[in-house]
Design an enzyme around this catalytic site. Sequence first.
Site, PDB file in Angstrom:
ATOM      1  N   ASP A 142       6.875  -3.627   6.596  1.00 31.58           N
ATOM      2  CA  ASP A 142       5.724  -3.723   7.221  1.00 31.58           C
ATOM      3  C   ASP A 142       6.109  -4.734   8.493  1.00 31.58           C
ATOM      4  O   ASP A 142       4.636  -4.990   9.277  1.00 31.58           O
ATOM      5  CB  ASP A 142       3.966  -4.277   6.200  1.00 31.58           C
ATOM      6  CG  ASP A 142       4.842  -6.235   5.844  1.00 31.58           C
ATOM      7  OD1 ASP A 142       6.048  -6.515   6.167  1.00 31.58           O
ATOM      8  OD2 ASP A 142       3.556  -6.581   5.159  1.00 31.58           O
ATOM      9  N   ASN A 143       7.127  -4.526   8.593  1.00 31.12           N
ATOM     10  CA  ASN A 143       7.654  -5.642   9.712  1.00 31.12           C
ATOM     11  C   ASN A 143       9.111  -4.776  10.031  1.00 31.12           C
ATOM     12  O   ASN A 143       9.524  -4.209   9.664  1.00 31.12           O
ATOM     13  CB  ASN A 143       8.336  -6.484   9.786  1.00 31.12           C
ATOM     14  CG  ASN A 143       9.560  -6.883   8.249  1.00 31.12           C
ATOM     15  OD1 ASN A 143      10.383  -7.108   9.389  1.00 31.12           O
ATOM     16  ND2 ASN A 143       9.039  -6.876   7.356  1.00 31.12           N
TER      17      ASN A 143
ATOM     18  N   ASP B 241      10.217  -6.184  -3.585  1.00 30.16           N
ATOM     19  CA  ASP B 241       9.065  -6.786  -2.864  1.00 30.16           C
ATOM     20  C   ASP B 241       9.112  -8.571  -3.719  1.00 30.16           C
ATOM     21  O   ASP B 241       8.680  -8.307  -4.889  1.00 30.16           O
ATOM     22  CB  ASP B 241       7.827  -6.118  -3.059  1.00 30.16           C
ATOM     23  CG  ASP B 241       6.664  -6.559  -2.244  1.00 30.16           C
ATOM     24  OD1 ASP B 241       6.565  -7.727  -1.537  1.00 30.16           O
ATOM     25  OD2 ASP B 241       6.107  -5.629  -1.348  1.00 30.16           O
TER      26      ASP B 241
ATOM     27  N   ARG C 204      -7.180  -0.947  -1.470  1.00 27.46           N
ATOM     28  CA  ARG C 204      -5.636  -0.417  -0.897  1.00 27.46           C
ATOM     29  C   ARG C 204      -4.267   0.353  -1.583  1.00 27.46           C
ATOM     30  O   ARG C 204      -3.845   1.060  -1.647  1.00 27.46           O
ATOM     31  CB  ARG C 204      -5.263   0.144   0.100  1.00 27.46           C
ATOM     32  CG  ARG C 204      -4.600  -1.257   1.434  1.00 27.46           C
ATOM     33  CD  ARG C 204      -4.406  -1.477   2.485  1.00 27.46           C
ATOM     34  NE  ARG C 204      -4.210  -2.736   2.971  1.00 27.46           N
ATOM     35  CZ  ARG C 204      -4.273  -3.670   2.629  1.00 27.46           C
ATOM     36  NH1 ARG C 204      -5.088  -4.170   2.190  1.00 27.46           N
ATOM     37  NH2 ARG C 204      -3.272  -4.672   3.004  1.00 27.46           N
TER      38      ARG C 204
ATOM     39  N   LYS D 186       4.027  -8.364  -6.943  1.00 27.81           N
ATOM     40  CA  LYS D 186       3.676  -7.158  -6.603  1.00 27.81           C
ATOM     41  C   LYS D 186       4.505  -6.165  -7.049  1.00 27.81           C
ATOM     42  O   LYS D 186       4.194  -4.962  -7.874  1.00 27.81           O
ATOM     43  CB  LYS D 186       3.446  -6.569  -5.574  1.00 27.81           C
ATOM     44  CG  LYS D 186       2.748  -7.293  -4.256  1.00 27.81           C
ATOM     45  CD  LYS D 186       2.537  -7.258  -3.377  1.00 27.81           C
ATOM     46  CE  LYS D 186       1.906  -7.492  -2.452  1.00 27.81           C
ATOM     47  NZ  LYS D 186       1.279  -7.182  -1.032  1.00 27.81           N
TER      48      LYS D 186
ATOM     49  N   CYS E 147       1.616 -19.577  32.420  1.00 25.63           N
ATOM     50  CA  CYS E 147       0.291 -19.925  32.809  1.00 25.63           C
ATOM     51  C   CYS E 147      -0.959 -19.811  32.609  1.00 25.63           C
ATOM     52  O   CYS E 147      -1.793 -20.401  33.005  1.00 25.63           O
ATOM     53  CB  CYS E 147       0.944 -20.471  34.513  1.00 25.63           C
ATOM     54  SG  CYS E 147       2.406 -21.606  34.432  1.00 25.63           S
TER      55      CYS E 147
ATOM     56  N   ALA F  64       1.189  -1.147  -0.815  1.00 27.56           N
ATOM     57  CA  ALA F  64       0.067   0.019  -0.136  1.00 27.56           C
ATOM     58  C   ALA F  64       0.764   1.389  -0.327  1.00 27.56           C
ATOM     59  O   ALA F  64       0.873   2.246  -0.413  1.00 27.56           O
ATOM     60  CB  ALA F  64      -1.348   0.328   0.961  1.00 27.56           C
TER      61      ALA F  64
END
Length: 1073
Positions: free
Chosen positions: A591-592, A519, A530, A543, A647, A493
């Site tokens: 995006d990371n 990419d 988007r 992409k 836990c 995007a």
Amino acid sequence: MWALPLLLMAAFTDSSVFPAHCFLKINDFLNRIPAELTAQLHAPVMFKMASETTKEMPKAGEIHIDEGLYSRQLYVLGHEAMKHLQTSSVLVSGLRGLGVEIAKNIILAGVKAVTLHDQGTAQWVDLSSQFYLREEDIGKNRAEVSRPRLAELNSYVPVSTYTGPLVEDFLSGFQVVVLTNTPLEYQLQVGEICHNRGIKLVVADTRGLFGQLFCDFGEEMILVDSTGEQPLSAMVSMITKDNPGVVTCLDESRHGFESGDFVTFTEVQGMSELNGLHPTQITVLGPYTFSICDTSNFSDYICGGIVSQVKVSQKITFKSLGASLAEPDFVITDFAKYSRPAQLHVGFQALHQFCAQHSRAPRPHNEGDAAELVALAQAVNAQVLPAVQQENLDEDLIRKLSYVASGDLAPMNAFIGGLAAQEVMKACSGKFMPIRQWLYFDALECLPEDKVTFMEDRCLPRQNRYDGQVAVFGSDLQEKLGKQKYFLVGAGALGCELLKNFAMIGLGCGEDGQITVTDMDTIEKSNLNRQFLFRPWDVTKLKSDTAAAAVRQINPLIRVMSHQNYVGPDTEHVYDDDFFQNLDGVANALDNVDARLYMDRRCVYYRKPLLESGTLGTKGNVQVIIPYLTESYSSSQDPPEKSVPICTLKNFPNAIEHTLQWARDEFEGLFKKPAEIVNHYLMDPKFVEQTLRLAGNQPLEVLEAVQRSLVLQLPHSWSDCVTWAYNHWHTQYSENIQQLLYNFPPDQLSSSGALFWSGPKRCPHPLIFDVNNTLHLDYVMAAANLFAQMYGLTGSRDRTAVATLLQSLQVPKFTPKSGIKIHVSDQELQSASASIDDVHLGKFMATLPSPVMLPGFKMYPIDFEKDDDNNFHMDFILAASNLRAENYDISPADRHKSKLIAGKIIPAIATTTAAIVGLVCLELYKVVQGHQQLESYKNSFINLALPFFSFSAPLPPTHHQYYDHDWTLWDRFEVQGMQPDGEEMTLKQFLEYFKREHRLEITMLSQGVSMLYSMFMPATKLKERLNQRITQIVSSVSKQELGRHVRTLVLELCCNNQSGEDIEVPYVRYIIR
């Protein structure tokens, strides 16, 4: 006169997008706001429950929503708001750059229909920002040319054109009307019609580096949700009998409520009158306490309770354009420019008068026109109401408005267009707080820092596609933009929007220019909502290739090369020294965080500017990194994600987030990890040997997984898979719960005398399998099919046949066992000693089949994929989580919410992306010009939902010192590894070099994770290494040969000064070729 967004604390809540240093301290922020603004935080508001239907916001009917297409946007808006969008018809008038940007965003959003209105024809100046016009379209109607290209964006949204006058009968067919680049007289006429007919109006305008936005959503707009944030909830530990009653929450975490919020109570024991009570308004007393209604006549509080925030609807009133023009309210975009909106309110009215008198905008950087505009502004200022009148008109600001008013900039249109489209969506849906009612924005910092006088003839139109930009910056910058070489990392995007803006401003479009975009992803259906360069027929294509091809259609001059490479150490032979040294800058569209950190390190090393940005729903940020001038992206660390104790997940969940995380762990532990372990066992002869070296109880756990998969649970047919799923259901939702209650009975007391099952611990109950219960059968169907897939067996979707099979199955009656240890806390779990009996382990290994007895056998690990609704992945997660929620009486989650949490989906919407990229490219203008003043640059933080805007200068890099040398992260030691005699430096020579040249004694030397030298090394190893070359040591320690592309090494030092004190020093760039 001024409007301040409510709930400022909610503006930024996600640390994964916004670095920690970017958050304003709220007290510091509020101290900078004038008193007349803060008073509005406490202004009375009319509320009603969000669930109540109103005449203004009718309940949308049953409307189909394509969740595959709109999935990321749905996590921003929600289904109800999306349905209202799909019943709203929108008119966009004016199809220049700003109009097409707004139309693009609302078509992607999925409104009912869009009509494009424009009576003008395409001119050369339009091509500066109107990305759906081509050179061959000059002279054609802008709306008619743009319609087919806009219609391709979303097949669900009919797009039509209209070229007649905007008369009342025509306007009455729309829920929202958008006017762009329209004369003020025309705005007032349309505005009066819209206000009287209850049609919502958005007016947007851009003039070079200035932008204006106005909203009128009627006299009684019902706002359903002002922030879009998920309702908060907290666990109650105490409620007093008082007037007002005081509620204390468990101190595990702050309740997060604000005064004025409405809340409801459930599961309160004792003071049961609160359960089901109509939502009550609260006053916050502290981070764990708040007051409610009069509880003095209620029953005594005993224990328990959950308090939940409730969204309320809010009635807000707008003035008409004419009334608001005379008595404006402003939303502040930049508090450093606090007085500027009022100045520009006068300036824009004067500009409209100038255009009306001359039938043109002021000429670029023309002093005569600027003087005339100043005179007009003074006249306007003298006639306005005293509350609006400026005591001292900023004539320099008005002159700059005149200089650039004829300009048309794609980044400015992207920013204002993103905001305007979001306001259209607010008008349609009642979701998020609208702009009330005027917003002004400028980016004058983009002009040259030295304030040189522009030569007017350098800014005149030349009948080419960049005329609108040249009018602002002159032809010299245009030539410089064309020569730029930029690396764009990511074509999602943000990447699509960046490529579009690069093409429009001419970045890399000259003979020596180049844009490289990489990419590795392919296009998915959910991207189309988007990532506007992609179309339905592009799904499954790469992409980067598709985006590059699409942007060439926008500007055929752009020189763009597409790659499909991941950025990281493995591709440094591609993105090597030559590649980076030839770059002028880098733009991240990632995006990371890991990839962001890596690219940040590369840009620091090669000393290249970096434009960093990110979005999360309606929130977005921009960070600009300039060598030597600013800190880097890595300079501040985000706060760590809050993890759920093991836990809690295993035995004591109290929220649906816990059960969903447990279900995700189940998926990995059942359908991925066992298959990976078995395949390693079968393929790697050293697997068992390596497994036995693992610490603690891990060897037994790994080998038990092999035994389960190859012996105890090995299926041979579909019915075996169904049986396994049935048995596993009983293990997890019945037997384990029975064992837990055996260890900790419902009435058990803790050592302090309190009930064990209280506070965050919810007492569970076992479930009884019912083949007629849809959720039970869903679990078996999903688990059995995934289990079969892992073994390469054929599954089935025949629920009737599976139900029939299940009726014939039985499980042995379960009896809880004594001696089973269940850990209550993670500390207890960690302190538990794990030991393995070698004899027992040896006997256990003897039960495992030998790999040679299973020739050709393999299992198929399943990677979780959230977006395929036919693969049973989300079916399993949804069923597994909600069954566990039923065990613990936790409210279940629907598929939509479960996918968001379990899939860790990042909500996204086109409006935020467009606005953020507009801000990025405004910073790009400064980078290309070489601005050197820190205050010229702007880091940006926005939340379009509130709306909230914050702009601040980047932080400078931290300065360090050794001896009299000052240094920052941008500095380093440059060491030439190759000596004049052609031989490389040895470790001994390297150590001596630093002692001789820098008076530093190296105590430790490393490269990456490889320790090359330490003064504490054993004498024999040290003696051996001292005479070895640096590269020889690196290869030896890392067990990897250096590639031919490696010309330098980054070496990290620990050093002592001449006094023997440990000091911090820069890294070393060690040159070997």
